[in-house]
Design an enzyme around this catalytic site. Structure first.
Site, PDB file in Angstrom:
ATOM      1  N   THR A 189       1.068  -0.845  -0.037  1.00 60.08           N
ATOM      2  CA  THR A 189       0.315   0.454  -0.502  1.00 60.08           C
ATOM      3  C   THR A 189       0.926   1.335  -0.294  1.00 60.08           C
ATOM      4  O   THR A 189       1.907   0.959   0.294  1.00 60.08           O
ATOM      5  CB  THR A 189      -0.887   0.180   0.914  1.00 60.08           C
ATOM      6  OG1 THR A 189       0.019   0.005   1.815  1.00 60.08           O
ATOM      7  CG2 THR A 189      -1.928  -1.574   1.611  1.00 60.08           C
ATOM      8  N   GLU A 334      -6.190  -4.105  -0.329  1.00 60.43           N
ATOM      9  CA  GLU A 334      -6.696  -5.106   0.347  1.00 60.43           C
ATOM     10  C   GLU A 334      -7.936  -6.387   0.201  1.00 60.43           C
ATOM     11  O   GLU A 334      -7.912  -7.069   0.217  1.00 60.43           O
ATOM     12  CB  GLU A 334      -6.324  -4.860   1.892  1.00 60.43           C
ATOM     13  CG  GLU A 334      -5.543  -4.006   3.251  1.00 60.43           C
ATOM     14  CD  GLU A 334      -5.041  -2.877   2.541  1.00 60.43           C
ATOM     15  OE1 GLU A 334      -5.904  -2.280   1.278  1.00 60.43           O
ATOM     16  OE2 GLU A 334      -4.406  -2.144   3.087  1.00 60.43           O
ATOM     17  N   LYS A 443     -15.594  15.901  11.906  1.00 68.03           N
ATOM     18  CA  LYS A 443     -15.756  16.005  13.906  1.00 68.03           C
ATOM     19  C   LYS A 443     -16.644  17.332  14.365  1.00 68.03           C
ATOM     20  O   LYS A 443     -15.516  17.561  15.013  1.00 68.03           O
ATOM     21  CB  LYS A 443     -15.395  15.311  14.347  1.00 68.03           C
ATOM     22  CG  LYS A 443     -15.195  13.802  13.833  1.00 68.03           C
ATOM     23  CD  LYS A 443     -14.376  12.160  14.995  1.00 68.03           C
ATOM     24  CE  LYS A 443     -14.827  11.084  14.106  1.00 68.03           C
ATOM     25  NZ  LYS A 443     -13.617  10.861  14.126  1.00 68.03           N
ATOM     26  N   TRP A 448     -20.508  13.976  11.929  1.00 70.97           N
ATOM     27  CA  TRP A 448     -19.803  13.897  11.453  1.00 70.97           C
ATOM     28  C   TRP A 448     -20.608  14.566   9.929  1.00 70.97           C
ATOM     29  O   TRP A 448     -21.173  14.799   9.508  1.00 70.97           O
ATOM     30  CB  TRP A 448     -19.176  12.470  11.163  1.00 70.97           C
ATOM     31  CG  TRP A 448     -19.168  11.576  11.638  1.00 70.97           C
ATOM     32  CD1 TRP A 448     -18.547  12.120  13.204  1.00 70.97           C
ATOM     33  CD2 TRP A 448     -18.300  10.036  12.115  1.00 70.97           C
ATOM     34  NE1 TRP A 448     -18.518  11.078  13.685  1.00 70.97           N
ATOM     35  CE2 TRP A 448     -17.783  10.061  12.839  1.00 70.97           C
ATOM     36  CE3 TRP A 448     -18.760   9.451  10.986  1.00 70.97           C
ATOM     37  CZ2 TRP A 448     -17.019   9.260  13.425  1.00 70.97           C
ATOM     38  CZ3 TRP A 448     -17.823   8.348  11.054  1.00 70.97           C
ATOM     39  CH2 TRP A 448     -17.292   7.758  12.286  1.00 70.97           C
TER      40      TRP A 448
HETATM   41  P1  ADP Z   1      -2.970   3.249  -1.296  1.00 71.90           P
HETATM   42  O1  ADP Z   1      -1.982   2.729  -1.362  1.00 71.90           O
HETATM   43  O2  ADP Z   1      -3.717   4.984  -1.813  1.00 71.90           O
HETATM   44  O3  ADP Z   1      -3.665   3.048   0.562  1.00 71.90           O
HETATM   45  P2  ADP Z   1      -5.356   1.626  -2.195  1.00 71.90           P
HETATM   46  O4  ADP Z   1      -5.184   2.000  -3.863  1.00 71.90           O
HETATM   47  O5  ADP Z   1      -5.671   0.304  -2.001  1.00 71.90           O
HETATM   48  O6  ADP Z   1      -4.535   3.007  -2.101  1.00 71.90           O
HETATM   49  O7  ADP Z   1      -6.321   2.780  -2.246  1.00 71.90           O
HETATM   50  C1  ADP Z   1      -7.016   2.587  -1.222  1.00 71.90           C
HETATM   51  C2  ADP Z   1      -8.196   3.315  -0.899  1.00 71.90           C
HETATM   52  O8  ADP Z   1      -8.725   4.670  -2.192  1.00 71.90           O
HETATM   53  C3  ADP Z   1      -9.518   3.231  -0.515  1.00 71.90           C
HETATM   54  O9  ADP Z   1      -9.802   2.732   0.791  1.00 71.90           O
HETATM   55  C4  ADP Z   1     -10.924   4.551  -0.564  1.00 71.90           C
HETATM   56  O10 ADP Z   1     -10.693   5.112   0.583  1.00 71.90           O
HETATM   57  C5  ADP Z   1     -10.030   5.326  -1.969  1.00 71.90           C
HETATM   58  N1  ADP Z   1     -10.927   4.778  -2.766  1.00 71.90           N
HETATM   59  C6  ADP Z   1     -10.840   3.879  -3.544  1.00 71.90           C
HETATM   60  N2  ADP Z   1     -11.927   3.653  -4.619  1.00 71.90           N
HETATM   61  C7  ADP Z   1     -12.768   4.630  -4.056  1.00 71.90           C
HETATM   62  C8  ADP Z   1     -14.343   4.956  -4.854  1.00 71.90           C
HETATM   63  N3  ADP Z   1     -14.189   4.991  -5.994  1.00 71.90           N
HETATM   64  N4  ADP Z   1     -14.701   6.567  -4.289  1.00 71.90           N
HETATM   65  C9  ADP Z   1     -13.916   7.055  -3.247  1.00 71.90           C
HETATM   66  N5  ADP Z   1     -12.620   6.295  -2.889  1.00 71.90           N
HETATM   67  C10 ADP Z   1     -12.201   5.112  -3.326  1.00 71.90           C
END
Ligand code: ADP
Length: 548
Positions: A189, A334, A443, A448
Site C-alpha cells: 500500500t 487489501e 467531526k 460527522w
Molecule cells: P493506497 O495505497 O493509496 O492506500 P489503495 O489504492 O489501496 O491505496 O486505496 C484504497 C482507498 O482508496 C480506499 O480505501 C478508498 O479510501 C479510496 N477509494 C478507492 N476507490 C474509491 C472510490 N471509487 N471512491 C472513493 N474512494 C475510493
C-alpha cells in the site's frame, strides 16, 4: 460427505493456458517506450512466459522467491506477471512514483532477488542501488539490447537485458500444479501514513477475484471486449485486468507510460478499445483534451473510474457529450483490489434524471463472493438506509487477512472482518457510498461531515479544477470544514460563488467556514489528495487565522 468432483487447484498459469488454448489469436497490444506498437497473441504470451521461467531459473529464482518489477503497462511486464507465479515465485510490483526511501524499504522488506525494470527508471535504480544490494543481485532491463539505458549498480549486482536473456532461453517449461493457496503476487500500500505494508495475494484469491470482476454487473469483460487498463500494473495488479482479460479471452491493450489526454485518445481510438479503467484524474485529462481538440471516442462504450471519488462532472460530461458511460467502482490494495461496482438493479429504472445522477456517484454493490457491513464506534452494525454512516468492514476470499511478515489473521477483528478505514453509507438496495476515509471525516460538535460530499459540490463550479476539504481545529465545534480550491488555468475563483453552490444541497452546518484559493494541491504516489500534508499546514487555520 464430500462432493465427488475434481479438485485441481486454481492456478494462475491455467488462466493463461486457457487463453492460449481457447483464445489463442486474441490480441495483446502494447505501446512501447519508443512509441511503436507491439502486437502479439495470448498464445505468444503463454509461450514467452514459459520461456521467462527458464530465464528466471538461470538467474537463481526458485519457489517462494520474490521478483520485483518497476515497470509501466507493457507486454514484458505482463510476462513477468504470469511467469513468476507460474513457477511458484512471487511477482512483487513496485510503485515507481513512491519516494526512493520507500522503494528501498519495500525492496528490502520483500527481499526481492531480481528486479525487472523499465529503461525509464534507470535513474531511479541508480539512486537506490546501493541501498538494495543486500537483497537484489540482478537487475533485468525490460527492453531490447539497442534500447538499454545507462545504470550504475552497486558492487555485486549485475545488469542484464531482457530480450537477450529471452533469446537465449528455451520454452520447454511445463506449468506445475501446486496448492492454490500458494502466494502469487505482492503489492505494498502506498502508506500515506507510516511505512508501506505488503499485501500478499494467492493463486486462489487471484482466480476468484478475476472470475467475479469479469461478471456482467462488474467490469463486464468478454471475448469480444478490447480492454485498456490505464491503472498501472504497478498499482494493485492494474485492478486485476491482466488476469480477467486472459480469463475471458478479451484483447488487452497496454498503454505504456504516456497517459495524457492526447495519448489516451489516440490509443483508445486506434486500438478500438471498448472498455477502459483508471482514476478520475486521467479521465479529467482525457475530457479536457477531447473538448479542446474536438476529437471523439469512436469505440469506447464504458469507462470504469475508481481509486478516489468520481466527480459528478465526469459522469455527466462523458455521458452527455460523448455517449460513454462512466461507471464507479471501489476497492483497495487489501481487496485485490475490487470490492464494489455500481451497476443498476431493476429498482433504478424508475429514478428521475436527478436521482439517477446522485445514484451514479455511489461506489456500488458488493461483488459476489465477498461481503460488507457498516458499524458504529462500538462495532454495532448500522442500518442500510443510505443515511447512517459508519466504518466499512469487508470479508471474503480475496481480502487480506494479514500484512506480509505479520501474524496470520492479524489484520482482522475477532469475527474475521477487515476494517477498510473508509466511512460509508449503504442503502436499502445494497449500494454503498463512501463518505470519507475515517481519518478525513470532519467531526463537528459530535456530528460527522463528509469531506467527499463537500469536495464534489465544489468541483461542480465551472472555474474549479480540484478541491480538498479538511478538518480544521475549532475552539467551539472541535473541527470545522475548511475548503481549498484550485482554479482552472487562467481563471480566478470568488470564494462566495463556491459557497453559494452548497445552498439546498447540504445542511447549513456542513458549509465550510472558509475557502482558500491555492495554485495546486499535494498528491500521493497513487494520485490521491495528500490530506495529511494539508492538515499539517492548515489545521490551525480557525484557531490562529482570522476566521477563528
Ligand atoms: P493506497 O495505497 O493509496 O492506500 P489503495 O489504492 O489501496 O491505496 O486505496 C484504497 C482507498 O482508496 C480506499 O480505501 C478508498 O479510501 C479510496 N477509494 C478507492 N476507490 C474509491 C472510490 N471509487 N471512491 C472513493 N474512494 C475510493
Amino acid at each position: 460427505m464430500f462432493g465427488m468432483m475434481q479438485t485441481q487447484g486454481l492456478m494462475i498459469s491455467s488462466i493463461l493456458t486457457h487463453a492460449a488454448r481457447h483464445h489463442g489469436s486474441g490480441e495483446v497490444v502494447s505501446r512501447t517506450h519508443e512509441n511503436t506498437t507491439h502486437r502479439y497473441t495470448w498464445c505468444d504470451v503463454e509461450a514467452r512466459s514459459r520461456r521467462l521461467v527458464r530465464v528466471m531459473q538461470t538467474l537463481g529464482v526458485g519457489a517462494g522467491d520474490r521478483v520485483g518489477t518497476l515497470a509501466w503497462n507493457g507486454f514484458r511486464h505482463l510476462e513477468v506477471y504470469y511467469a513468476a507465479p507460474g513457477m511458484q515465485a512471487i511477482c512483487h510490483t513496485i510503485n515507481p512514483r513512491l519516494h526512493p526511501d520507500d522503494i528501498a524499504y519495500i525492496v528490502n522488506h520483500a527481499q526481492d532477488k531480481v528486479l525487472f525494470v523499465d529503461s525509464s527508471f534507470a535513474a531511479l535504480i541508480t539512486a537506490v542501488a546501493p541501498r538494495i544490494a543486500d537483497s537484489v543481485h540482478t537487475v533485468v532491463m525490460l527492453t531490447a539490447p539497442e534500447n538499454m539505458a545507462e545504470v550504475t549498480l552497486a558492487p555485486g549486482m549485475t545488469l542484464a537485458c531482457y530480450d537477450q536473456l529471452m533469446d537465449a532461453a528455451d520454452d520447454d517449461y511445463v506449468w506445475p500444479n501446486f496448492d492454490e493457496n500458494t502466494a502469487s503476487a505482492l503489492c505494498y500500500t502506498s502508506g500515506t501514513t507510516g511505512r508501506p505494508k505488503g499485501v500478499l495475494y494467492s493463486h486462489r484469491s487471484t482466480w476468484l477475484h478475476a472470475y467475479s470482476t469479469a461478471l456482467p454487473d462488474v467490469l463486464c469483460i468478454r471475448a469480444s471486449s478490447r480492454v485498456l487498463p490505464v491503472v498501472p500494473m504497478f498499482h494493485v495488479n492494474a485492478w486485476g485486468m491482466p488476469y480477467a482479460a486472459a480469463l475471458t479471452g478479451a484483447a488487452l491493450v497496454l498503454p505504456g507510460r504516456h497517459l495524457d489526454g492526447a495519448s489516451m485518445a489516440s490509443i483508445l481510438n486506434s486500438e478500438g478499445v471498448t472498455f477502459t479503467a483508471g482514476v478520475p484524474t486521467v479521465w479529467l485529462g482525457l475530457l479536457q483534451y477531447l473538448r479542446s481538440s474536438g476529437e471523439r471516442l469512436e469505440t469506447v462504450q464504458r469507462i470504469m473510474t475508481g481509486g478516489s471519488a468520481a466527480p459528478p462532472l465526469l459522469i455527466e460530461a462523458f455521458r452527455d457529450e460523448y455517449g460513454v458511460a462512466v461507471e464507479h467502482g471501489w476497492g483497495m490494495t487489501e481487496l485485490s483490489p475490487v470490492g464494489t461496482y455500481n451497476a443498476p438493479k431493476p429498482a433504478q429504472a424508475g429514478l428521475t434524471k436527478e436521482q439517477a445522477a446522485a445514484h451514479m456517484l455511489k461506489q456500488g454493490r458488493i461483488l459476489p463472493g465477498i461481503d460488507m457491513k457498516i458499524v458504529d464506534g462500538d462495532g454495532k452494525a448500522l442500518p442500510w438506509d443510505g443515511v447512517a454512516f459508519g466504518d466499512l468492514m469487508v470479508k471474503g476470499p480475496w481480502i487480506a487477512s494479514a500484512y506480509y511478515g505479520e501474524e496470520p489473521g492479524s489484520a482482522l477483528d475477532q469475527d474475521g472482518w477487515f476494517a477498510t478505514g473508509d466511512v460509508a453509507t449503504i442503502d436499502a438496495d445494497g449500494f454503498m457510498e463512501i463518505t470519507d476515509r475515517s481519518k478525513d471525516v470532519i467531526k463537528s460538535g459530535g456530528e460527522w461531515i463528509s469531506s467527499i460530499t463537500l469536495e464534489n459540490i465544489a468541483v461542480s463550479h465551472p472555474d474549479v479544477v480540484e478541491a480538498a476539504v479538511i478538518a480544521a481545529t475549532h475552539a467551539k465545534w472541535d473541527e470545522r470544514p475548511l475548503l481549498l480550491v484550485v482554479p482552472a488555468p487562467g481563471k480566478t475563483v470568488d470564494p462566495a460563488s463556491v459557497l453559494a453552490l452548497y445552498a439546498g444541497k447540504v445542511a447549513k452546518w456542513w458549509l465550510p467556514d472558509d475557502v482558500i484559493v491555492v495554485t495546486e494541491l499535494p498528491h500521493t504516489a497513487t494520485g490521491k489528495l495528500l490530506k495529511t500534508r494539508l492538515r499539517a499546514q492548515y489545521r490551525d487555520h480557525y484557531v490562529t487565522g482570522s476566521k477563528g
